[in-house]
Design a protein around this motif. Structure first.
Motif, mmCIF file in Angstrom:
data_model
loop_
_atom_site.group_PDB
_atom_site.id
_atom_site.type_symbol
_atom_site.label_atom_id
_atom_site.label_comp_id
_atom_site.label_asym_id
_atom_site.label_seq_id
_atom_site.Cartn_x
_atom_site.Cartn_y
_atom_site.Cartn_z
ATOM 1 N N TYR A 80 0.839 -1.126 0.192
ATOM 2 C CA TYR A 80 0.005 -0.071 0.219
ATOM 3 C C TYR A 80 1.006 1.145 0.061
ATOM 4 O O TYR A 80 0.722 2.159 -0.595
ATOM 5 N N ASP A 81 1.965 1.115 0.882
ATOM 6 C CA ASP A 81 3.113 2.155 0.770
ATOM 7 C C ASP A 81 4.386 1.830 0.540
ATOM 8 O O ASP A 81 4.985 0.955 1.039
ATOM 9 N N PRO A 82 4.680 2.044 -0.671
ATOM 10 C CA PRO A 82 5.945 1.179 -1.030
ATOM 11 C C PRO A 82 7.166 1.623 -0.618
ATOM 12 O O PRO A 82 8.429 1.205 -0.964
ATOM 13 N N GLN A 83 7.148 2.588 0.478
ATOM 14 C CA GLN A 83 8.498 2.956 1.021
ATOM 15 C C GLN A 83 8.898 1.851 1.955
ATOM 16 O O GLN A 83 8.173 1.037 2.482
ATOM 17 N N PRO A 84 10.211 1.837 2.299
ATOM 18 C CA PRO A 84 10.750 0.728 3.293
ATOM 19 C C PRO A 84 10.499 1.145 4.630
ATOM 20 O O PRO A 84 10.156 2.057 5.129
ATOM 21 N N LEU A 85 10.971 0.310 5.568
ATOM 22 C CA LEU A 85 10.624 0.391 7.102
ATOM 23 C C LEU A 85 11.625 1.179 7.598
ATOM 24 O O LEU A 85 11.225 1.517 8.887
ATOM 25 N N ILE A 110 -11.125 12.165 14.827
ATOM 26 C CA ILE A 110 -10.263 11.490 14.172
ATOM 27 C C ILE A 110 -10.950 10.401 13.210
ATOM 28 O O ILE A 110 -11.447 9.542 13.602
ATOM 29 N N ASP A 111 -10.939 10.759 11.973
ATOM 30 C CA ASP A 111 -11.631 9.883 10.985
ATOM 31 C C ASP A 111 -10.494 8.978 10.147
ATOM 32 O O ASP A 111 -10.107 8.946 9.166
ATOM 33 N N ARG A 112 -10.195 7.886 10.830
ATOM 34 C CA ARG A 112 -9.202 7.090 10.127
ATOM 35 C C ARG A 112 -9.633 6.391 9.043
ATOM 36 O O ARG A 112 -8.869 6.220 8.018
ATOM 37 N N THR A 113 -11.049 5.893 8.847
ATOM 38 C CA THR A 113 -11.738 5.382 7.603
ATOM 39 C C THR A 113 -11.412 6.394 6.335
ATOM 40 O O THR A 113 -10.949 5.943 5.276
ATOM 41 N N LEU A 136 -7.559 2.299 0.858
ATOM 42 C CA LEU A 136 -7.958 1.287 1.354
ATOM 43 C C LEU A 136 -9.638 1.431 1.911
ATOM 44 O O LEU A 136 -9.912 2.378 2.529
ATOM 45 N N THR A 137 -10.273 0.302 1.798
ATOM 46 C CA THR A 137 -11.382 0.345 2.678
ATOM 47 C C THR A 137 -11.595 -0.182 3.828
ATOM 48 O O THR A 137 -11.440 -1.497 3.849
ATOM 49 N N VAL A 138 -11.704 0.399 4.750
ATOM 50 C CA VAL A 138 -11.774 -0.166 6.313
ATOM 51 C C VAL A 138 -13.023 0.697 6.929
ATOM 52 O O VAL A 138 -13.480 1.533 6.539
ATOM 53 N N SER A 139 -13.330 0.026 8.014
ATOM 54 C CA SER A 139 -14.541 0.553 8.771
ATOM 55 C C SER A 139 -14.117 0.859 10.465
ATOM 56 O O SER A 139 -13.703 -0.084 11.186
#
Length: 330
Positions: free
Chosen positions: A91-96, A177-180, A189-192
């Motif tokens: 989802y995020d192609p950057q490294p750790l 704070i609306d994380r969805t 990303l589709t999350v609830s």
């Protein structure tokens, strides 16, 4: 036979003369001396591990290790949005992790994780425990929102002392704070996740330099920004729209003045908090007139006396507990 002996003696004499004429072999260069003269952001992973082992043995004070490492990274180039979950998620192609560059949060997290451990493996595990809720690596469990994710998730490491420092000067603010919505807009990303109503406090920026004697090296400074109504006082926050928009580390100058060490365009710098405030507030009137966010104040987190002991109480004896996507352990 006589000729062979003479030849051998002449050869031996020549060798002795040559050995005597040459200087003794130079002692091997001290690798730690070379690392001491080198900026941290130019280290390799192997060098980071060696230096952390040396620093941990030489400096028993965690706070001083934090400030030492922060100052050793002065000049590190700035770049926003450096880290992701690769190679574990896409989802995020950057490294750790990133050693060569930083943004404000990357700089702060890397410095804290390095100061807490004495080797590369320990650094990597602690970094992920700091970055993710309960050490669960994943874009959904990353501590995206400082005030509602990062601070509670790292309660073992530092505690919020803003209210006790501010007393009656504390300014309250509210957030939704609306994380969805955030995860949908940023990562598709589709999350609830239920919207969180968050209430918090900050210390007004004008009074912050007076805290020099109350703050300690290694404490965390969180910069609160927001939109203020045109012509309204600084604590009249329009629509409750205040948030933590920057983060750095507390240090003190040689004369005891309060400094902030932080990663900001174009590079990591150390400066008096008064200088930071002057630059941030130089265009307040224009920002307010345009409805743009500006500096409102600060939150302060006090480093715990023994963070690793606190973490063992949460994670057990094998702390830090770090879990990969899918359930494997790091």
């Amino acid at each position: 036979m006589k000729s062979l002996l003479l030849t051998s003696l002449l050869a031996g004499t020549a060798f002795v003369r040559a050995f005597a004429a040459d200087p003794a072999p130079a002692p091997a260069a001290d690798p730690l001396a070379a690392l001491a003269a080198k900026p941290l952001y130019q280290f390799t992973e192997l060098e980071v591990g060696a230096y952390l082992a040396h620093l941990h043995a030489a400096e028993p004070d965690l706070r001083q290790r934090i400030v030492h490492l922060a100052r050793k990274n002065l000049g590190q180039p700035y770049e926003l949005y450096l880290l992701g979950e690769m190679p574990f998620e896409t989802y995020d192609p950057q490294p750790l992790y990133c050693l060569g560059k930083s943004d404000c949060l990357v700089f702060t997290e890397h410095t804290l994780a390095m100061a807490l451990t004495s080797d590369w493996t320990g650094f990597m595990r602690l970094l992920q425990r700091i970055r993710y809720r309960d050490g669960q690596i994943g874009v959904v469990t990353r501590n995206h929102f400082t005030e509602t994710d990062w601070n509670p998730s790292n309660r073992w490491l530092a505690r919020d002392v803003t209210a006790e420092l501010a007393g009656p000067r504390a300014v309250k603010f509210d957030e939704k704070i609306d994380r969805t919505r955030f995860l949908k807009n940023r990562y598709k990303l589709t999350v609830s996740i239920p919207v969180e109503d968050h209430r918090d406090t900050f210390f007004p920026y004008a009074d912050a330099p007076t805290l020099a004697a109350q703050l300690q090296d290694g404490d965390i400074i969180e910069v609160v920004r927001g939109v203020v109504k045109k012509g309204a006082p600084a604590n009249d926050i329009f629509g409750g729209s205040a948030w933590i928009g920057h983060v750095g580390l507390v240090a003190h100058g040689p004369d005891g003045t309060l400094h902030i060490i932080h990663s900001s365009e174009p590079k990591v710098r150390e400066e008096p908090l008064t200088a930071f405030i002057a630059r941030e507030t130089a265009h307040n009137a224009e920002r307010d007139a345009a409805g743009k966010p500006r500096l409102l104040g600060f939150k302060f987190l006090r480093l715990e006396a023994d963070p690793l002991a606190n973490l063992r109480q949460l994670d057990g004896p094998d702390a830090p507990r770090v879990t990969l996507p899918g359930g494997g352990r790091l």
